[in-house]
Scaffold this active site. Structure first.
Site, PDB file in Angstrom:
ATOM      1  N   HIS A 194       0.849  -1.186   0.000  1.00 28.31           N
ATOM      2  CA  HIS A 194       0.000   0.000   0.000  1.00 28.31           C
ATOM      3  C   HIS A 194       0.877   1.224   0.000  1.00 28.31           C
ATOM      4  O   HIS A 194       1.841   1.301   0.756  1.00 28.31           O
ATOM      5  CB  HIS A 194      -0.883   0.026   1.257  1.00 28.31           C
ATOM      6  CG  HIS A 194      -1.945  -1.015   1.239  1.00 28.31           C
ATOM      7  ND1 HIS A 194      -3.025  -0.964   0.393  1.00 28.31           N
ATOM      8  CD2 HIS A 194      -2.093  -2.145   1.965  1.00 28.31           C
ATOM      9  CE1 HIS A 194      -3.792  -2.023   0.598  1.00 28.31           C
ATOM     10  NE2 HIS A 194      -3.253  -2.761   1.545  1.00 28.31           N
TER      11      HIS A 194
ATOM     12  N   CYS B 279      -0.621   2.032  -4.903  1.00 27.48           N
ATOM     13  CA  CYS B 279      -1.382   3.209  -5.345  1.00 27.48           C
ATOM     14  C   CYS B 279      -0.419   4.381  -5.442  1.00 27.48           C
ATOM     15  O   CYS B 279       0.479   4.505  -4.612  1.00 27.48           O
ATOM     16  CB  CYS B 279      -2.460   3.555  -4.316  1.00 27.48           C
ATOM     17  SG  CYS B 279      -3.591   2.199  -4.019  1.00 27.48           S
TER      18      CYS B 279
END
Lengths: 604, 391
Positions: free
Chosen positions: B149, B191
């Site tokens: 992440h 991301c």
């Protein structure tokens, strides 16, 4: 704070000039006291006096590092390549000394050497300023020239004492003779490279010995021809170490960053269901490897390990060739030969983190690829059946004799015969030399002549070790310089990183060792300079890779501020405000007092 | 502390001395550092990503000894795993990524930013084993793959730490200074991945991220049997590209980078090539993802035993040589010992002289045990005699 009520309780005093002029709001009769101001200022001062102690306690400990010295070292190594001083000596035996002058001969040897060597100063070479001396022995006469010191080491006339004719027949014996009897005392003054030219009525032969001697024997009628050959021997072998251009590329410098090499010998049985081979490694380690490890001691601290592995097939393919009646694998299959998934070679527990491990593998093929031969691009079958990968190690394929067809059950553990093991280890030795950048043939073919090179049980001849020491000194000093330069830039770019004492000491010792190495190089002592340059590099690498220098954990200014401000900011705010307020009040009160004084003095 | 003039001078020197070495050094080997920065069951796909890439890189030739794999490794034996000891990256379950020969170097709580930077920069404690170190040299090509992440200029590590983009840039700069790589390829699958390498300045670095700033990277599909998403889109299409390759192939990096379709990825795979000197069309993927050993044939052996029939003689000669060396060593150490003994200086304190002589004699005694036993016997005898005398 409560206001003093004195202004409002001012009594009528006798002798008061004009009570109606007295305004308690803007005047006061008595001088304002110092007590309150003194109190607050003393508290502030005591805080301020503690500030230096506080700053000292949170000071980042940085050991003093000599940045300027490190930068000058790395600059000087880059700009002035290291040059060694080498001395050369030629001895002409049985020549007519009336025809040529000794000085002219020395000069022409020097000229020829300059022609053969490259123009620029290669790091670790002998430079362009060769010192050449010549001795001519004919009859009982002995004329010397050039660098008289080097020539003095040659004991005139002694070469005639022995039976020259007999000795020249056996190269090894002549080499021993030259070294023991005629070499002279070479301690402490650097080494001299010597070529003996003997004029005899036979085919010209040139032989380079195991120490620092070479000889040219034969019909050397023209002195110029002899001079050319002598210059070739000097430049090609003694200066350039037998390599093409006299410098070793950095991928042939297998010494690890901590100055150690681990030689790991592995015997791989591709398919133990066909046959299982074992070896007597202990014996060959003592006989063959121990002298080589001692010889290489100035360059690296070497240790050996060995293991036998099973179920280790290769990962490339071999094709059956009917003509040669064997399985053939080609040079283009070599990059895929080592099957890293099945070959668990990296099992060394003794090797440190920055050592270099060289893997030497004996591959025993399985029954359905036996015998396995390597075919070179020109169609020939390789004599050694082996290959190397720089910085990794070498592989030799050993086929069991007659593919073990005649011998008994496959479940017996067979041993590789001592003769075969010797042959394999000779190939390993050739591969080790290749990994260090040296060639291993016993004949060196040139345009005009063929030189015979003698091989030694120590693995590396003295002149080869000199060459390697020079190149390794150069490389180590270069690495040391760049590492110290990087370290200095790193430390200066992070002003809040803790630098431990150990790092400062390592840098200091590294700089000293580098200085010693350079001074040794200028005297021409190549092995001592190799040892101290290795020390310098090891210390520089240890200092750079010290585990305490992790920039993630350095103490940034924001961190410091965030930790200490909750303690000091609120209290200091109060104190400063109090001081300011008391100061202002004092000023006001003394202004009031002055105003009263003015009125008082006007009235009085 | 230093005056600005000296600082300027040093800056000039620094830019001056930087040698251009990437053109002259040869490509020696390939390394891969594969990092999965997430833990917990719902981040199954990140571990599957990393293991898939591990398998690909091994299949194309990089051996375990040149792969550093950092995983939290809590999926395969997780209590919620319906298929214990198995990790899949596709809902058809055709490939068990955890099947054979997976060597995880840093697992569980060892995956921290500190360890990650120690691996990159090589600053380990001396007891760290070789398999956990990045032992690259100046000719190595390194593939750095990170998944997990992430956000704007950071990457989340194990749910408790952050890896900042300027720290990564700093680490790469130090690696380049110490010449720990020739070329570096950074692949990030998180991301807003492209922000992670926005601060890089070192030459020879190529970087590709699965999404740009402000975009998310999505998982590919949900495996309803296992119950979580099993692979991310960027990694899925990377693996699809490599499944078509084999060990001898030479597809270029450009074909890899242009194979990503923004419509399928649902994000833009952004790559930066401004720090990389070579043209992408000329660089084969095996330069980073595979492994080709440089090999040189050995022309000749070094004949230490020249005469084959007198082998016994040769061994004797060599043995004698080694024995000679040993004797020389021993005698030299003996001499050193003798010279180190304190000599009796005439004229000086006679007490010291006598004591030195006694010491020397005592040191030369070999049979200390017998003397001690004799001493005890003497004591006993004396005691017996005297007690009899005083009766």
């Amino acid at each position: 704070m409560a206001e003093h009520p004195e202004a409002s309780q001012q009594e009528e005093q006798p002798g008061d000039p004009s009570p109606e002029l007295f305004d308690p709001k803007t005047m006061r009769k008595s001088k304002p006291g110092f007590k309150r101001l003194f109190l607050t200022i003393s508290v502030l001062l005591s805080f301020l006096s503690g500030v230096p102690f506080f700053l000292k306690s949170i000071e980042i400990y940085r050991s003093p590092i000599p940045f300027t010295e490190m930068d000058t070292l790395s600059n000087s190594i880059d700009s002035h390549p290291l040059i060694f001083s080498c001395r050369f000596h030629v001895v002409f035996v049985d020549f007519d000394s009336r025809e040529v002058s000794v000085d002219k001969l020395a000069f022409s040897v020097l000229e020829n050497m300059r022609k053969l060597s490259s123009s620029e100063n290669v790091c670790g070479s002998c430079g362009n300023n060769y010192s050449v001396s010549v001795t001519i022995e004919s009859g009982g006469d002995c004329k010397e020239s050039g660098d008289v010191e080097a020539a003095k080491l040659w004991k005139c006339g002694r070469i005639k004492e022995g039976n020259l004719e007999e000795m020249l027949k056996d190269d090894e014996r002549f080499d021993e003779y030259l070294n023991e009897v005629l070499g002279g005392d070479e301690e402490g003054s650097g080494k001299v490279y010597r070529v003996v030219v003997v004029s005899k009525d036979e085919e010209i032969r040139a032989v380079v010995g195991k120490n620092r001697h070479a000889w040219i024997v034969g019909r050397v009628s023209e002195v110029d021809e002899a001079v050319e050959m002598v210059a070739e021997v000097f430049v090609k072998f003694f200066v350039n170490g037998g390599t093409r251009n006299g410098s070793i590329h950095s991928e042939f410098m297998p010494v690890g960053a901590d100055g150690r090499i681990v030689l790991s010998f592995n015997l791989l049985n591709a398919d133990p269901r066909d046959w299982v081979y074992d070896w007597n490694f202990q014996e060959i380690d003592e006989i063959l490897l121990a002298p080589i490890i001692r010889t290489l001691a100035p360059l690296a601290n070497i240790s050996t390990e060995s293991q036998v592995l099973y179920h280790t097939p290769m990962s490339s393919f071999a094709n059956w060739d009917k003509e040669k009646e064997s399985y053939i694998f080609r040079t283009k299959d070599l990059p895929f030969f080592v099957n890293s998934n099945e070959w668990h070679l990296d099992t060394s527990i003794a090797a440190g983190g920055r050592s270099n491990i060289l893997q030497f593998v004996v591959y025993v093929p399985s029954a359905n690829e036996c015998p396995l031969m390597l075919q070179l691009p020109n169609g020939e079958i390789s004599m050694t059946n082996g290959f190397i990968s720089p910085m990794w190690g070498g592989v030799v394929v050993w086929n069991p004799p007659r593919c073990a067809r005649d011998s008994g059950g496959s479940h017996l553990r067979k041993k590789i015969s001592p003769q075969d093991l010797e042959k394999v280890f000779e190939v390993f030795l050739g591969q080790l030399r290749q990994i260090f950048g040296l060639n291993s043939g016993s004949l060196y073919h040139d345009a005009s002549t063929t030189f015979t090179l003698l091989s030694t049980g120590k693995g590396f001849t003295e002149w080869e070790m000199d060459f390697l020491s020079r190149q390794h000194t150069c490389y180590n000093l270069l690495q040391c310089g760049t590492t110290l330069g990087s370290l200095s830039r790193l430390v200066q770019s992070l002003p809040r990183m803790i630098i431990k004492d150990e790092i400062g000491k390592q840098v200091k010792f590294s700089l000293e060792a580098a200085k010693v190495a350079r001074s040794n190089a200028s005297y021409g002592i190549s092995d001592a300079s190799a040892v101290s340059s290795r020390e310098a590099r090891i210390l520089a690498e240890d200092a750079f890779f010290h585990p305490s220098m992790m920039s993630v954990s350095y103490y940034s200014f924001e961190h410091c501020f965030a930790v200490y401000s909750p303690f000091f900011l609120p209290v200091s705010m109060h104190i400063i405000l109090a001081v300011l307020r008391e100061f202002r009040r004092y000023k006001q009160e003394s202004a009031k007092h002055r105003a009263w004084r003015v009125i008082d003095s006007r009235n009085a | 502390m230093k005056s600005p003039l000296v600082l300027m001078l040093m800056l000039l020197l620094y830019t001056h001395i930087q040698p251009t070495q990437s053109s002259t050094t040869m490509h020696t080997n390939n390394w891969a550092v594969l990092v999965c920065t997430s833990r917990f069951w719902f981040n199954y796909r990140h571990m599957a990503n990393t293991l898939s890439l591990y398998r690909t890189v091994k299949r194309l030739g990089i051996p375990d000894e040149r792969i550093i794999l950092m995983l939290a490794d809590d999926m395969a034996c997780n209590a919620r795993n319906k298929y214990p000891a198995q990790v899949f990256n596709n809902e058809n379950h055709m490939l068990n990524l955890y099947g054979d020969n997976v060597e995880v170097d840093y697992r569980g709580y060892e995956v921290t930013t500190e360890n990650f930077f120690r691996v990159l920069m090589g600053r380990h404690e001396s007891a760290v084993p070789r398999s956990k170190r990045l032992l690259s040299d100046e000719g190595s090509h390194i593939l750095l793959y990170m998944t997990g992440h992430g956000g704007d200029e950071f990457l989340k590590f194990q749910d408790s730490e952050e890896l900042q983009s300027h720290d990564l840039a700093d680490a790469v700069k130090q690696m380049k200074e110490k010449r720990r790589f020739k070329e570096l390829l950074i692949m990030v699958d998180t991301c807003q991945a492209a922000t992670l390498f926005s601060q890089l300045q070192s030459p020879g670095v190529l970087a590709i991220g699965s999404s740009k700033k402000g975009e998310n990277s999505y998982s590919h599909h949900l495996d309803s049997d296992v119950g979580v998403s099993v692979v991310d889109r960027f990694t899925y299409y990377t693996l699809a590209f490599f499944e078509r390759l084999n060990i001898y192939a030479n597809a270029s990096l450009n074909s890899l980078f242009t194979s990503y379709n923004p419509n399928y990825l649902m994000s833009t795979a952004y790559y930066r090539t401004d720090l990389y000197q070579r043209k992408l069309e000329e660089v084969p993927v095996t330069n980073f993802f595979g492994s080709v050993m440089e090999t040189i044939h050995t022309d000749s052996a070094y004949n230490v035993f020249p005469m084959k029939d007198s082998r016994a003689n040769n061994i004797k000669i060599l043995l004698e040589q080694s024995v000679d060396d040993l004797i020389r060593n021993v005698t030299s150490s003996d001499e050193k010992q003798q010279s180190a003994e304190p000599s009796t200086i005439p004229g000086k304190c006679p007490y010291t002289n006598v004591w030195n002589v006694i010491n020397k004699r005592m040191e030369k005694i070999k049979d200390v045990d017998n003397i001690v036993n004799g001493g005890f016997a003497l004591i006993f005898l004396t005691a017996v005699i005297f007690s009899w005398l005083t009766q």
